[in-house]
Design a protein around this motif. Structure first.
Motif, PDB file in Angstrom:
ATOM      1  N   THR A 130       0.823  -1.205   0.000  1.00  0.00           N
ATOM      2  CA  THR A 130       0.000   0.000   0.000  1.00  0.00           C
ATOM      3  C   THR A 130       0.859   1.257   0.000  1.00  0.00           C
ATOM      4  OG1 THR A 130      -1.784  -1.124   1.195  1.00  0.00           O
ATOM      5  CG2 THR A 130      -1.773   1.281   1.268  1.00  0.00           C
ATOM      6  N   LEU A 131       1.921   1.259   0.812  1.00  0.00           N
ATOM      7  CA  LEU A 131       2.781   2.437   0.909  1.00  0.00           C
ATOM      8  C   LEU A 131       3.650   2.615  -0.331  1.00  0.00           C
ATOM      9  CD1 LEU A 131       3.719   2.087   4.685  1.00  0.00           C
ATOM     10  CD2 LEU A 131       2.122   3.703   3.655  1.00  0.00           C
ATOM     11  N   ILE A 132       4.072   1.512  -0.948  1.00  0.00           N
ATOM     12  CA  ILE A 132       4.794   1.605  -2.218  1.00  0.00           C
ATOM     13  C   ILE A 132       3.911   2.278  -3.260  1.00  0.00           C
ATOM     14  CG2 ILE A 132       5.657   0.240  -4.173  1.00  0.00           C
ATOM     15  CD1 ILE A 132       6.744  -1.764  -2.140  1.00  0.00           C
ATOM     16  N   ALA A 133       2.619   1.916  -3.273  1.00  0.00           N
ATOM     17  CA  ALA A 133       1.691   2.497  -4.242  1.00  0.00           C
ATOM     18  C   ALA A 133       1.486   3.979  -4.026  1.00  0.00           C
ATOM     19  CB  ALA A 133       0.350   1.775  -4.172  1.00  0.00           C
ATOM     20  N   GLN A 134       1.771   4.466  -2.812  1.00  0.00           N
ATOM     21  CA  GLN A 134       1.686   5.895  -2.540  1.00  0.00           C
ATOM     22  C   GLN A 134       2.981   6.622  -2.887  1.00  0.00           C
ATOM     23  OE1 GLN A 134       0.042   6.892   1.348  1.00  0.00           O
ATOM     24  NE2 GLN A 134      -1.062   4.956   1.391  1.00  0.00           N
ATOM     25  N   GLY A 135       3.984   5.881  -3.356  1.00  0.00           N
ATOM     26  CA  GLY A 135       5.235   6.496  -3.782  1.00  0.00           C
ATOM     27  C   GLY A 135       6.278   6.639  -2.699  1.00  0.00           C
ATOM     28  N   LEU A 136       6.079   5.995  -1.532  1.00  0.00           N
ATOM     29  CA  LEU A 136       7.049   6.122  -0.440  1.00  0.00           C
ATOM     30  C   LEU A 136       8.265   5.236  -0.703  1.00  0.00           C
ATOM     31  CD1 LEU A 136       4.403   7.241   0.874  1.00  0.00           C
ATOM     32  CD2 LEU A 136       5.250   6.336   3.046  1.00  0.00           C
ATOM     33  N   ASN A 137       9.447   5.748  -0.352  1.00  0.00           N
ATOM     34  CA  ASN A 137      10.650   4.941  -0.468  1.00  0.00           C
ATOM     35  C   ASN A 137      10.810   4.071   0.788  1.00  0.00           C
ATOM     36  OD1 ASN A 137      11.747   6.583   1.580  1.00  0.00           O
ATOM     37  ND2 ASN A 137      12.784   7.917   0.114  1.00  0.00           N
ATOM     38  N   ASN A 138      11.844   3.233   0.792  1.00  0.00           N
ATOM     39  CA  ASN A 138      12.016   2.284   1.897  1.00  0.00           C
ATOM     40  C   ASN A 138      12.156   2.968   3.243  1.00  0.00           C
ATOM     41  OD1 ASN A 138      11.852   0.237   0.072  1.00  0.00           O
ATOM     42  ND2 ASN A 138      13.979  -0.431   0.232  1.00  0.00           N
ATOM     43  N   LYS A 139      12.890   4.065   3.281  1.00  0.00           N
ATOM     44  CA  LYS A 139      13.120   4.767   4.550  1.00  0.00           C
ATOM     45  C   LYS A 139      11.800   5.290   5.128  1.00  0.00           C
ATOM     46  CE  LYS A 139      16.908   6.995   4.885  1.00  0.00           C
ATOM     47  NZ  LYS A 139      17.545   6.157   5.926  1.00  0.00           N
ATOM     48  N   LEU A 140      10.958   5.865   4.262  1.00  0.00           N
ATOM     49  CA  LEU A 140       9.682   6.389   4.734  1.00  0.00           C
ATOM     50  C   LEU A 140       8.722   5.266   5.121  1.00  0.00           C
ATOM     51  CD1 LEU A 140       9.108   9.348   2.250  1.00  0.00           C
ATOM     52  CD2 LEU A 140       9.813   9.463   4.648  1.00  0.00           C
ATOM     53  N   ILE A 141       8.762   4.165   4.369  1.00  0.00           N
ATOM     54  CA  ILE A 141       7.924   3.017   4.721  1.00  0.00           C
ATOM     55  C   ILE A 141       8.327   2.479   6.087  1.00  0.00           C
ATOM     56  CG2 ILE A 141       7.357   0.621   4.128  1.00  0.00           C
ATOM     57  CD1 ILE A 141       7.571   1.428   1.182  1.00  0.00           C
ATOM     58  N   ALA A 142       9.651   2.385   6.322  1.00  0.00           N
ATOM     59  CA  ALA A 142      10.134   1.903   7.616  1.00  0.00           C
ATOM     60  C   ALA A 142       9.649   2.805   8.744  1.00  0.00           C
ATOM     61  CB  ALA A 142      11.664   1.838   7.597  1.00  0.00           C
ATOM     62  N   ARG A 143       9.666   4.114   8.508  1.00  0.00           N
ATOM     63  CA  ARG A 143       9.213   5.070   9.522  1.00  0.00           C
ATOM     64  C   ARG A 143       7.722   4.903   9.794  1.00  0.00           C
ATOM     65  NH1 ARG A 143      10.463  11.081   7.989  1.00  0.00           N
ATOM     66  NH2 ARG A 143      12.557  10.157   7.978  1.00  0.00           N
ATOM     67  N   GLU A 144       6.937   4.729   8.739  1.00  0.00           N
ATOM     68  CA  GLU A 144       5.494   4.583   8.901  1.00  0.00           C
ATOM     69  C   GLU A 144       5.132   3.314   9.676  1.00  0.00           C
ATOM     70  OE1 GLU A 144       3.039   6.544   8.154  1.00  0.00           O
ATOM     71  OE2 GLU A 144       4.168   8.108   7.147  1.00  0.00           O
ATOM     72  N   LEU A 145       5.862   2.226   9.412  1.00  0.00           N
ATOM     73  CA  LEU A 145       5.514   0.937  10.006  1.00  0.00           C
ATOM     74  C   LEU A 145       6.295   0.641  11.278  1.00  0.00           C
ATOM     75  CD1 LEU A 145       5.217  -1.283   6.781  1.00  0.00           C
ATOM     76  CD2 LEU A 145       3.420  -0.048   8.014  1.00  0.00           C
ATOM     77  N   GLY A 146       7.260   1.499  11.620  1.00  0.00           N
ATOM     78  CA  GLY A 146       8.033   1.287  12.833  1.00  0.00           C
ATOM     79  C   GLY A 146       8.962   0.096  12.749  1.00  0.00           C
ATOM     80  N   ILE A 147       9.539  -0.113  11.550  1.00  0.00           N
ATOM     81  CA  ILE A 147      10.462  -1.226  11.353  1.00  0.00           C
ATOM     82  C   ILE A 147      11.734  -0.695  10.702  1.00  0.00           C
ATOM     83  CG2 ILE A 147       8.637  -2.964  11.203  1.00  0.00           C
ATOM     84  CD1 ILE A 147       8.725  -2.755   8.195  1.00  0.00           C
ATOM     85  N   SER A 148      12.717  -1.569  10.506  1.00  0.00           N
ATOM     86  CA  SER A 148      13.988  -1.140   9.936  1.00  0.00           C
ATOM     87  C   SER A 148      13.938  -1.095   8.415  1.00  0.00           C
ATOM     88  CB  SER A 148      15.106  -2.087  10.373  1.00  0.00           C
ATOM     89  OG  SER A 148      14.958  -3.347   9.750  1.00  0.00           O
ATOM     90  N   ASP A 149      14.870  -0.329   7.828  1.00  0.00           N
ATOM     91  CA  ASP A 149      14.975  -0.289   6.365  1.00  0.00           C
ATOM     92  C   ASP A 149      15.239  -1.684   5.806  1.00  0.00           C
ATOM     93  OD1 ASP A 149      14.835   2.366   6.918  1.00  0.00           O
ATOM     94  OD2 ASP A 149      16.663   2.947   5.860  1.00  0.00           O
ATOM     95  N   GLY A 150      16.088  -2.443   6.501  1.00  0.00           N
ATOM     96  CA  GLY A 150      16.418  -3.786   6.035  1.00  0.00           C
ATOM     97  C   GLY A 150      15.203  -4.696   5.979  1.00  0.00           C
ATOM     98  N   THR A 151      14.316  -4.558   6.969  1.00  0.00           N
ATOM     99  CA  THR A 151      13.093  -5.370   6.978  1.00  0.00           C
ATOM    100  C   THR A 151      12.189  -4.990   5.821  1.00  0.00           C
ATOM    101  OG1 THR A 151      13.207  -5.583   9.386  1.00  0.00           O
ATOM    102  CG2 THR A 151      11.090  -6.049   8.353  1.00  0.00           C
ATOM    103  N   VAL A 152      12.115  -3.702   5.513  1.00  0.00           N
ATOM    104  CA  VAL A 152      11.319  -3.263   4.365  1.00  0.00           C
ATOM    105  C   VAL A 152      11.863  -3.887   3.080  1.00  0.00           C
ATOM    106  CG1 VAL A 152      10.582  -1.295   2.965  1.00  0.00           C
ATOM    107  CG2 VAL A 152      10.643  -1.098   5.454  1.00  0.00           C
ATOM    108  N   LYS A 153      13.188  -3.922   2.935  1.00  0.00           N
ATOM    109  CA  LYS A 153      13.787  -4.527   1.738  1.00  0.00           C
ATOM    110  C   LYS A 153      13.385  -5.989   1.605  1.00  0.00           C
ATOM    111  CE  LYS A 153      17.863  -1.504   1.591  1.00  0.00           C
ATOM    112  NZ  LYS A 153      19.355  -1.448   1.711  1.00  0.00           N
ATOM    113  N   VAL A 154      13.335  -6.683   2.736  1.00  0.00           N
ATOM    114  CA  VAL A 154      12.915  -8.093   2.720  1.00  0.00           C
ATOM    115  C   VAL A 154      11.482  -8.210   2.226  1.00  0.00           C
ATOM    116  CG1 VAL A 154      12.419 -10.109   4.152  1.00  0.00           C
ATOM    117  CG2 VAL A 154      14.526  -8.806   4.517  1.00  0.00           C
TER     118      VAL A 154
END
Length: 250
Positions: free
Chosen positions: A194-218
């Motif tokens: 959902t957040l990718i579809a809004q144009g957010l990059n990994n760092k912003l997705i991690a911030r929104e979900l309270g997880i690490s950048d590495g976890t977002v990459k996974v």
């Protein structure tokens, strides 16, 4: 405009190294005048050389095997076989070739269908010659080629109503939306999509979900694998085509 910052183009089958100039190109378009103009434009450039130009795509795969091009330019609407069908054939063969659709169609459905099928760009036929050459140069460097009109359509699709206000602390909806047959996404993967579809990059997705950048990459890698897609841009296009699949409360 060429998108490159937070979007990774077709990469599942590996990137060809940037070719020594001129890059070999195959052009497929059923309009003789336009096709000849594109061929001349490319051949007059120091960066490109047209290996073959075809009126229709019936012999395209054999032509690709013979010439081993770096780039294919496809017209979208052709009488015998469409550019989208040709694009899918190329991707099904897992050919390591960049493909750019060049069309007169401004329908958003055509844009998203092309991107979700693995196109590395979607350019209008009225693109200025110098801009087209610059866009195609960018594609060979791993960028995605889009005109301003296509970028606007993507931006409008990213701004889905009701998805702008979200917090990682909000629970998921009790009844998760259904997905197309055979696809099983976890709650976190749905949120990430959902957040990718809004144009957010990994760092912003991690911030929104309270997880690490590495976890977002996974999660992103898992989404690409499960949905059989190749890029973040294709993930966003997939959401546009299946909006009910990710309508979660974040």
């Amino acid at each position: 405009m060429t998108l490159s910052s937070n979007i990774t183009p077709n990469s599942t089958h590996g990137h060809p190294s940037i070719p020594a100039t001129p890059a070999r190109v195959v052009v497929v378009d059923d309009h003789p005048l336009f096709r000849r103009g594109v061929v001349q434009l490319l051949n007059d450039s120091e960066h490109f050389s047209v290996a073959a130009d075809l009126e229709h795509g019936g012999d395209l795969l054999a032509t690709l095997e013979q010439h081993q091009p770096h780039l294919v330019l496809l017209d979208l609407n052709m009488p015998e076989i469409s550019g989208l069908d040709l694009l899918r054939q190329i991707r099904q063969q897992e050919l390591d070739i960049k493909v750019v659709v060049i069309t007169a169609s401004e329908h958003d459905s055509d844009l998203f269908e092309a991107l979700s099928s693995g196109a590395n760009g979607y350019l209008m036929k009225d693109t200025a010659p110098d801009d087209m050459l610059a866009q195609l140069d960018g594609v060979l460097s791993g960028e995605v080629a889009l005109n301003n009109h296509s970028v606007t359509l993507l931006a409008q699709a990213f701004r889905q109503p009701g998805l702008s206000d979200h917090s990682a602390s909000h629970p998921l909806a009790e009844s998760e939306p259904s997905l197309p047959g055979g696809i099983d996404l976890t709650a976190r993967e749905r949120q990430t999509l959902t957040l990718i579809a809004q144009g957010l990059n990994n760092k912003l997705i991690a911030r929104e979900l309270g997880i690490s950048d590495g976890t977002v990459k996974v999660y992103v890698k898992s989404l690409l694998r499960k949905l059989n897609l190749h890029s973040r841009l294709e993930l966003a296009a997939w959401v546009h085509q299946h909006p009910d699949a990710v309508s979660l409360s974040l």
